[in-house]
Design a protein around this motif. Structure first.
Motif, short mmCIF file in Angstrom:
data_model
loop_
_atom_site.label_atom_id
_atom_site.label_comp_id
_atom_site.label_asym_id
_atom_site.label_seq_id
_atom_site.Cartn_x
_atom_site.Cartn_y
_atom_site.Cartn_z
N VAL A 465 0.85 -1.22 0.21
CA VAL A 465 -0.11 0.00 0.06
C VAL A 465 0.97 1.18 0.06
CG1 VAL A 465 -1.59 1.40 1.23
CG2 VAL A 465 -1.82 -1.25 1.17
N GLU A 466 0.67 2.02 -1.07
CA GLU A 466 1.53 3.22 -1.10
C GLU A 466 0.63 4.25 -0.64
OE1 GLU A 466 3.96 5.86 -4.32
OE2 GLU A 466 2.16 4.95 -5.08
N ILE A 467 1.33 5.19 0.23
CA ILE A 467 0.51 6.40 0.82
C ILE A 467 1.35 7.70 0.46
CG2 ILE A 467 -0.68 7.59 2.82
CD1 ILE A 467 -0.70 4.72 4.05
N ILE A 468 0.85 8.51 -0.41
CA ILE A 468 1.48 9.81 -0.96
C ILE A 468 1.21 10.74 0.15
CG2 ILE A 468 1.67 11.14 -2.88
CD1 ILE A 468 0.73 8.79 -4.58
N GLY A 469 2.16 11.52 0.60
CA GLY A 469 2.06 12.59 1.65
C GLY A 469 1.82 13.78 0.70
N ALA A 470 2.72 14.39 0.06
CA ALA A 470 2.70 15.59 -0.72
C ALA A 470 3.28 15.61 -1.93
CB ALA A 470 3.37 16.81 0.38
N VAL A 471 2.73 16.49 -2.45
CA VAL A 471 3.32 16.85 -3.82
C VAL A 471 3.75 18.50 -4.05
CG1 VAL A 471 2.50 14.97 -5.35
CG2 VAL A 471 1.18 17.24 -5.31
N GLY A 725 1.89 -6.46 -9.23
CA GLY A 725 1.90 -5.72 -10.34
C GLY A 725 1.53 -4.18 -10.12
N ARG A 726 1.19 -3.39 -11.04
CA ARG A 726 0.85 -2.00 -10.98
C ARG A 726 -0.26 -1.85 -9.98
NH1 ARG A 726 1.18 2.97 -13.26
NH2 ARG A 726 -0.67 4.09 -13.78
N ALA A 727 -0.35 -0.87 -9.34
CA ALA A 727 -1.37 -0.45 -8.29
C ALA A 727 -2.61 -0.82 -9.02
CB ALA A 727 -1.37 0.84 -7.79
N ILE A 728 -3.58 -1.66 -8.52
CA ILE A 728 -4.73 -1.98 -9.14
C ILE A 728 -5.77 -0.66 -9.41
CG2 ILE A 728 -6.95 -3.42 -8.89
CD1 ILE A 728 -5.41 -5.15 -7.53
N ASN A 729 -5.66 0.23 -8.61
CA ASN A 729 -6.49 1.49 -8.76
C ASN A 729 -6.15 2.46 -9.70
OD1 ASN A 729 -4.74 1.78 -6.59
ND2 ASN A 729 -5.51 3.70 -6.15
N LEU A 730 -4.80 2.13 -10.24
CA LEU A 730 -4.08 3.22 -11.25
C LEU A 730 -4.14 2.31 -12.44
CD1 LEU A 730 -1.25 4.93 -9.18
CD2 LEU A 730 -3.73 5.74 -9.71
N ALA A 731 -4.47 1.13 -12.65
CA ALA A 731 -4.12 0.26 -13.91
C ALA A 731 -5.10 0.95 -15.08
CB ALA A 731 -4.61 -0.96 -13.59
N GLU A 732 -4.46 0.74 -16.32
CA GLU A 732 -5.26 1.25 -17.33
C GLU A 732 -6.45 0.31 -17.50
OE1 GLU A 732 -1.92 0.76 -17.20
OE2 GLU A 732 -1.00 2.61 -17.85
N ASP A 733 -6.30 -0.83 -17.44
CA ASP A 733 -7.40 -1.80 -17.52
C ASP A 733 -7.59 -2.65 -16.02
OD1 ASP A 733 -9.23 -3.99 -18.09
OD2 ASP A 733 -8.54 -3.92 -20.14
N HIS A 749 -1.63 -4.53 -4.92
CA HIS A 749 -1.15 -3.20 -4.82
C HIS A 749 -1.98 -2.17 -4.74
CE1 HIS A 749 2.41 -0.45 -6.33
NE2 HIS A 749 1.79 -0.14 -5.36
N PHE A 750 -2.03 -1.12 -3.96
CA PHE A 750 -2.71 0.01 -4.19
C PHE A 750 -2.14 1.16 -3.74
CE2 PHE A 750 -5.33 -3.71 -2.51
CZ PHE A 750 -6.29 -3.61 -3.31
N SER A 751 -2.31 2.56 -4.32
CA SER A 751 -1.92 3.68 -3.98
C SER A 751 -2.88 4.61 -3.55
CB SER A 751 -1.11 4.03 -5.37
OG SER A 751 -0.52 5.46 -4.87
N PHE A 752 -2.83 5.08 -2.59
CA PHE A 752 -3.70 5.99 -1.88
C PHE A 752 -3.63 7.48 -1.54
CE2 PHE A 752 -5.60 1.89 -0.16
CZ PHE A 752 -6.35 1.60 -1.08
N ILE A 753 -4.20 8.58 -1.53
CA ILE A 753 -4.23 9.79 -1.09
C ILE A 753 -5.50 10.07 -0.26
CG2 ILE A 753 -2.56 10.52 -2.91
CD1 ILE A 753 -4.94 12.07 -3.94
N LYS A 754 -5.49 10.97 0.75
CA LYS A 754 -6.59 10.89 1.45
C LYS A 754 -7.44 12.32 0.84
CE LYS A 754 -9.37 10.39 5.02
NZ LYS A 754 -10.23 9.07 5.25
N ASN A 771 -6.46 7.74 -7.10
CA ASN A 771 -6.04 7.37 -5.55
C ASN A 771 -6.79 7.55 -4.52
OD1 ASN A 771 -3.60 7.41 -7.35
ND2 ASN A 771 -2.21 7.16 -5.77
N GLU A 772 -7.88 8.16 -4.76
CA GLU A 772 -8.57 8.87 -3.47
C GLU A 772 -8.93 7.70 -2.64
OE1 GLU A 772 -12.48 11.68 -3.08
OE2 GLU A 772 -11.48 11.86 -4.57
N TYR A 773 -8.52 7.64 -1.27
CA TYR A 773 -8.54 6.48 -0.46
C TYR A 773 -10.24 6.20 -0.16
CZ TYR A 773 -8.50 4.25 4.09
OH TYR A 773 -8.69 3.20 5.13
N ASP A 774 -11.11 7.35 0.10
CA ASP A 774 -12.39 7.06 0.77
C ASP A 774 -13.17 6.34 -0.48
OD1 ASP A 774 -11.82 8.11 3.33
OD2 ASP A 774 -12.35 10.15 2.46
#
Length: 835
Positions: A465-471, A725-733, A749-754, A771-774
């Motif tokens: 699980v990737e959690i992205i803090g800031a960009v 594999g690639r984060a499921i919520n970011l996969a093209e398919d 694999h998932f990638s989230f932001i709050k 990436n929206e967690y909710d």
């Protein structure tokens, strides 16, 4: 005007090369190999062991590898090659050759030379059995006969051999040489010229062969020196004492190929120290055994290529109008310039093979893999044969930007080949047929070279699980634009997410923290660690470490050690000292590439600098030390396992192969110290040491010439290294990603932001669009619970069989007998067991 242009060229090249600390490499002389006259030559040389027989055909220099158990023969040249009426002249030359060599000059213009027509047919080669192997020495190009006698020799060595030469020949030998003493020259000697041609004269006396020595005398002396024990290695050492005066500047090359047997394998090696060339014509590409095991139009089977997870190219598939398969091992060399990225194909592991009439032959590139490209082509384009092989970039070059007044191209090349390196291919006859047999052989090779893999074990569903803090985002303060951190997930929200996952029953999750320090996801140089105030306090961050431990999760703080950006004073990184260089001596600096028009996004992206390999390793050590003081010992590498480059700076040259070894050693060091490692993509030099691989390719890249994707890499690693594999919520398919995950035994694999993704508008980070967690956590938990239930017990097991039952229908079998079927089509498929 022309004179002015070439003066600028010369000045620019000299200026680029000028340095008192440059890598000094004396160009080895090209050796003119030839068959010995008057010596009876056997029709073939034979090596054999319990499993294999290797026949070297002396007339053609071709090889035939025979599997003594199955009786299958693999030819380096198709046995009926002369009957191929569809072959072009160039392809026919290639089919009759064990290698081809491309070279180029300062303008980038060159030619391809073939060992068959330009060495063997001219008898400019020889061979011998040395240390249980066959060494074949070739000369290609324009070169005179070379005699293995001292060209220039120290006084001590000359005396050593004169004492061993038959006394009746001593006077004749001494008459052919002259002893030079720089402090006692003759009146007609040119001191400066002698020192420029023989630099060692400044320190010692040298015996130098006279220019007027006749050919017959050289031939006689070759025999006498050979009888006295003079070796080829000593000849190369002595010849290197003379710097070429540039009299003969025609393209010419000498190269040695060695064959030896090792159990069920044929080892083919080309030591870089055996490659000699003239400085004006550096060799740029070596194609090695291009038709080894090639299949004709009547053969049945396919070629395996390392395209993504792996792909098959069926024999005679009629796709000769499509571009041939071509995959650079470990992707593009980041220290080689390019203007655009249109197709970023890459091979994460250096393996290819061929399945022919029920028998499989697999090749593992053991050395020189970082220079390799693996290509496959089918019959019908320019020959009646299907073939797969590797070719290698040898001397790297790049175009110089010397003037805006001319469109002429001027290239600068590396100053020689990396010393002590070699190309080494292991061809193994597989016990089992097909890509499964190849994958099992590769797995055995991985375990043999990384014994710790045999004791690896895990049982839980791998989940990352990737959690992205800031960009970073341009924000206005009092009407003035600033590049500032944009909060996507605060430290407290990160705690909440981790507690949520633990509360839902997730086990042993790997939490990757991205964008957690140094301002942004695109963080500053990781020599220092500064938490992001917009995300919370230091105590808030420390609680992330605590809640991860309480939930039994592993925390992996991510950092980029390959590229740096946003440089500031006193950040520990010097552009002059620490940035890698192109061959042109310019710093490697680049902007992100556009997905729309493929070029660099100069106005919409940050300038990235490639870090020198040694500096990168030091950064890792410093980073591990700093995070350990924050209660963390694991580390997530953004691109150390997915992007590879060396440094062409002549003051501190590091080859791509050496850089790869440095990384593998660093991963091993971290593993031995108890630091868990997470890598992206998982190139094969990083995979044995990874505790989890994320973003691994689970499919091929879909090039038109390929016919089917197979999870070859996953089969080889299954049960030893967890992967996703690639984060499921970011996969093209989304659906295909899940199906490929199931087929290959991968984890989730998932990638989230709050924050809501609308916050990413007007930023450079639109790749996090989903990436929206909710919005995702319920679906993510449903997947986790279902995978944990439906596939319980298969994780940590070896995949022992994989079959393509029909297009889009696969079967994966595990060691305990569990079988998983995957239907990627829209229609139902009935499976009938009982095989």
């Amino acid at each position: 005007m022309k004179k002015l242009f070439w003066l600028l060229v010369i000045f620019s090249v000299l200026f680029s090369l000028a340095s008192c600390n440059r890598r000094i490499i004396r160009v080895k002389p090209v050796v003119g190999y030839a068959m010995e006259e008057g010596v009876e030559i056997p029709q073939e040389l034979v090596l054999e062991n319990q499993y294999l027989e290797l026949r070297f055909i002396t007339e053609t220099a071709g090889i035939i590898l025979k599997d003594k158990v199955k009786g299958m023969e693999w030819h380096s040249t198709p046995p009926d090659v002369d009957n191929d009426k569809s072959a072009t002249v160039v392809t026919m030359d290639l089919m009759k050759s064990q290698f081809s060599l491309q070279y180029a000059d300062v303008s980038g213009v060159g030619e391809t030379l073939y060992s068959g027509t330009q060495s063997v047919e001219k008898e400019n080669y020889n061979f011998e059995i040395i240390n249980n192997g066959i060494e074949v020495n070739y000369t290609v190009g324009n070169v005179a006969r070379t005699y293995i006698i001292p060209i220039t020799c120290t006084e001590e060595r000359f005396k050593h051999y004169m004492d061993r030469i038959n006394p009746s020949y001593k006077n004749r030998v001494e008459a052919s040489y002259r002893l030079y003493d720089i402090n006692n020259l003759r009146s007609n000697d040119n001191r400066a010229e002698l020192l420029s041609q023989y630099p060692d004269l400044a320190d010692q006396k040298l015996w130098i062969i006279r220019d007027a020595t006749q050919e017959f005398m050289k031939a006689d002396m070759e025999s006498w020196f050979h009888d006295a024990g003079y070796t080829r290695e000593e000849f190369m050492e002595d010849a290197a004492r003379q710097i070429s005066a540039g009299v003969d500047e025609r393209p010419a090359f000498s190269i040695t190929i060695r064959y030896e047997l090792d159990g069920k394998s044929l080892i083919v090696s080309v030591p870089y120290d055996s490659i000699a060339y003239r400085a004006s014509y550096p060799p740029t590409r070596l194609d090695l055994l291009p038709f080894m095991g090639a299949a004709g139009i009547n053969d049945q089977g396919y070629m395996f290529v390392p395209d993504g997870s792996g792909a098959l190219v069926y024999f005679n598939n009629g796709k000769f109008n499509q571009i041939a398969s071509n995959n650079p091992v470990f992707g593009w060399d980041e220290a080689i310039p390019r203007d655009a990225v249109i197709i970023n194909n890459k091979a994460p592991f250096p393996v290819f093979g061929i399945q022919k009439n029920g028998n499989a032959l697999v090749c593992i590139i053991e050395e020189g893999s970082s220079y390799a490209r693996i290509t496959a082509d089918v019959s019908g384009r320019n020959a009646a044969y299907n073939r797969v092989y590797a070719y290698f970039d040898i001397v790297h070059g790049a175009i110089l930007d010397i003037s805006g007044r001319s469109d002429r191209a001027v290239y600068l090349y590396e100053n020689g080949l990396p010393q002590g390196e070699s190309i080494k291919l292991r061809y193994t006859v597989c016990e089992e047929p097909g890509y499964m047999g190849m994958a099992k052989e590769y797995r055995e090779w991985l375990i043999k070279n990384n014994p710790h893999l045999a004791s690896r074990s895990f049982s839980d569903l791998p989940v990352a699980v990737e959690i992205i803090g800031a960009v970073n985002k341009t924000q206005h303060r009092m009407g003035i634009p600033f590049d500032l951190p944009l909060m996507l997930t605060s430290y407290k929200e990160t705690q909440d997410i981790i507690n949520d996952l633990g509360g839902m029953g997730w086990k042993n999750a790997k939490i990757k923290l991205s964008g957690w320090f140094n301002r942004s996801y695109e963080h500053r140089v990781p020599t220092n660690i500064t938490l992001i105030n917009e995300l919370g306090s230091r105590r808030d961050f420390e609680k992330i470490v605590d809640v991860s431990q309480q939930n039994g999760f592993s925390l992996f703080p991510e950092a980029d050690f390959v590229f740096v950006r946003d440089l500031r004073a006193f950040d520990g990184f010097s552009l002059y000292r620490d940035a890698a260089r192109y061959v042109t001596r310019k710093r490697v600096e680049k902007y992100p590439y556009s997905f729309v028009w493929f070029g660099e996004r100069i106005r919409w992206g940050k300038l990235n600098y490639l870090v020198r390999p040694e500096v990168s390793m030091n950064m890792v050590d410093g980073y591990v030390d700093k995070i350990s003081k924050m209660g963390m010992q694991n580390i997530a590498f953004r691109n150390m396992g997915s992007s590879l480059a060396g440094d062409f700076n002549e003051k501190r040259h590091v080859s791509r192969e050496a850089s790869m070894r440095m990384r593998a050693q660093k991963f091993e060091q971290l593993h031995n110290a108890g630091n868990k490692v997470m890598v992206n993509a998982g190139y094969s030099y990083s995979a044995p040491w990874a505790d989890i691989i994320v973003d691994m390719a689970l499919d091929c890249q879909g090039f038109a010439i390929t016919d089917a994707a197979v999870p070859f890499y996953q089969i080889a690693l299954s049960g030893m290294v967890p992967y996703t594999g690639r984060a499921i919520n970011l996969a093209e398919d989304y659906t295909m990603n899940i199906l490929k995950t199931i087929e290959s035994g991968a984890g989730l694999h998932f990638s989230f932001i709050k924050e809501e993704t609308v916050e990413l508008q007007e930023t450079k980070f639109r790749q996090f669009y989903a990436n929206e967690y909710d919005k995702w956590i319920d679906d993510a938990n449903d997947l986790y619970q279902r995978f944990s239930t439906d596939f319980a017990g298969i994780y940590g097991q070896q995949i022992v069989d994989h079959r393509i039952l029909a297009p889009g229908i696969t079967e994966t079998q595990y060691r305990d007998g569990t079988v998983v079927y995957v239907n990627m089509n829209e229609n139902n498929y009935e499976v009938r067991r009982g095989r």
